[in-house]
Design an enzyme around this catalytic site. Structure first.
Site, short mmCIF file in Angstrom:
data_model
loop_
_atom_site.label_atom_id
_atom_site.label_comp_id
_atom_site.label_asym_id
_atom_site.label_seq_id
_atom_site.Cartn_x
_atom_site.Cartn_y
_atom_site.Cartn_z
NE ARG A 66 12.74 4.40 12.83
CZ ARG A 66 12.07 3.31 12.46
NH1 ARG A 66 12.08 2.25 13.24
NH2 ARG A 66 11.38 3.29 11.34
CE LYS A 227 2.43 -7.75 -2.58
NZ LYS A 227 1.87 -8.57 -1.50
N GLY A 380 10.25 4.78 5.54
CA GLY A 380 10.35 3.42 5.02
C GLY A 380 11.51 3.21 4.07
N GLY A 403 4.76 3.68 7.56
CA GLY A 403 3.32 3.42 7.53
C GLY A 403 2.51 4.63 7.95
#
Length: 423
Positions: A66, A227, A380, A403
């Site tokens: 990053r 999920k 992610g 996200g």
């Protein structure tokens, strides 16, 4: 006429809420001004970066990806003789000063990468930061301490944002990883300064934006992760856009259960079975090819060296747990992906942290590294899996925001993008 501080805060919140409603209905213009579209010569520039890097217990940076990603924007500002004030968050200090979340190691790493001293402030809006910012000369760089040492940052407090903005003439947002949050250092400051995108955000909008609005077809998406509830919005949105949607990871077992199959001890959201059924019905109605695993690698226990075997997805033993896609699924998904011209991948296809259950994720990553297509990895865990496989240089684009990229693909308005000036 009788505004006090609290009234002003509520008024600003109302404006932001209305702006978000309009954005959702009318669509936000994604053609944003960048640092190339504004006069930067000799200006004081506040840059929001994403320096939320992993560190070990001794505060040594274990992955500087990053930080490296921010260099093009910083170097461009140096070329324009700007005085550069960098800011970022690190971890979740929850509004308290905690030494383990200090950005000092980042300043040290940046200095090394740039071959130039990065002045480190001991605070964010305190006397040390104010003094160092006031004395900063053109061509010099300073880094403020962790903005999340102040609770006002995540509250998007207008007064805190105003103090941050007072350091500069121009605001540059280059932190796509926080673009889905309306915080003081990425949205609040845009109320007080001309706000434009850095090169990193420009790149994210180019690749993710084109994939969503104007993909070269066949357009395929791979969705993994644990999920269905985390991805149902993305599934619903992508079913309006893709030609093929492949499902993997833990959420596949909810789809199996929705079809009446035994899933053993596998991750399964029993309260989301209807959502899985609706997704399958929508895919059929839209003519989208929805691919689910046909076999799965199951284990006895959740541990790296557990006993494991491959079974059909319709024959998962009652006391076993699914941890990866099987060999036949890898073959089917690989054959389909070789037809693609655009691929978006978000979420690993198995428990890639354990080597014996990383085969599916690694195999698909390898296929994506070989095909003649635009390959976009949605940040992610999927980005981490690609890096672990050593294939990051073979992908067209790896998003820096897990996200944020997920919400972008879902079609949500990102506050950190919406507040930037339109071209």
């Amino acid at each position: 006429h009788n505004f006090n501080e609290e009234n002003v805060k509520e008024y600003l919140k109302s404006i932001l809420f209305c702006y978000t409603i309009v954005a959702d209905w009318g669509g936000i213009n994604m053609d944003k001004k960048t640092i190339k579209d504004i006069d930067l010569k000799n200006k004081r520039v506040l840059v929001r970066c994403d320096f939320n890097v992993p560190m070990d217990e001794n505060q040594n940076i274990t992955d500087n990806t990053r930080i490296v990603a921010a260099l093009p924007t910083i170097k461009y500002l140096l070329e324009n003789n700007c005085a550069i004030i960098l800011c970022s968050h690190l971890g979740r200090p929850k509004g308290e000063f905690k030494p383990e979340f200090s950005l000092k190691p980042v300043a040290k790493e940046l200095s090394k990468l740039l071959g130039k001293e990065v002045i480190m402030a001991n605070d964010v809006i305190g006397e040390d930061a104010k003094t160092k910012a006031a004395n900063l000369k053109n061509g010099e760089i300073m880094l403020l301490e962790n903005v999340r040492f102040h609770r006002e940052e995540t509250d998007n407090d207008p007064e805190f944002a105003k103090k941050l903005a007072s350091y500069a003439d121009i605001f540059v947002d280059d932190a796509f990883g926080t673009a889905h949050r309306a915080h003081a250092s990425n949205v609040g400051v845009a109320a007080y300064l001309p706000a434009v995108a850095g090169f990193l955000i420009e790149k994210e909008l180019k690749f993710l934006g084109n994939a969503v609005s104007n993909p070269v077809r066949p357009f395929m998406a791979i969705l993994g992760g644990a999920k269905v509830s985390d991805k149902i919005g993305v599934i619903d949105s992508l079913l309006d856009k893709v030609d093929t949607l492949m499902i993997g990871g833990g959420m596949a077992y909810t789809f199996f259960k929705a079809q009446g199959y035994e899933v053993g001890n596998s991750i399964c959201e029993l309260d989301k079975l209807d959502l899985a059924k609706e997704a399958m019905e929508k895919a059929k109605a839209k003519g989208v090819k929805l691919m689910l695993p046909v076999d799965t690698r199951v284990g006895k226990e959740y541990k790296p060296d557990t006993e494991s075997k491959t079974v059909k997805c319709t024959e998962i033993p009652a006391d076993w747990e699914g941890f990866d896609i099987g060999e036949e699924t890898i073959k089917l998904y690989s054959e389909e992906l070789r037809k693609a011209k655009t691929v978006v991948w978000n979420g690993p296809l198995g428990l890639f942290e354990f080597d014996q259950f990383a085969k599916g994720t690694n195999a698909i990553a390898k296929v994506l590294s070989e095909i003649d297509a635009t390959t976009i990895i949605g940040g992610g865990d999927s980005a981490a899996a690609v890096r672990k496989a050593g294939l990051e240089d073979k992908m067209t684009h790896i998003s820096t925001g897990g996200g944020a990229s997920l919400e972008f693909l879902e079609g949500k308005t990102l506050p950190g993008i919406a507040c930037l000036l339109d071209k």
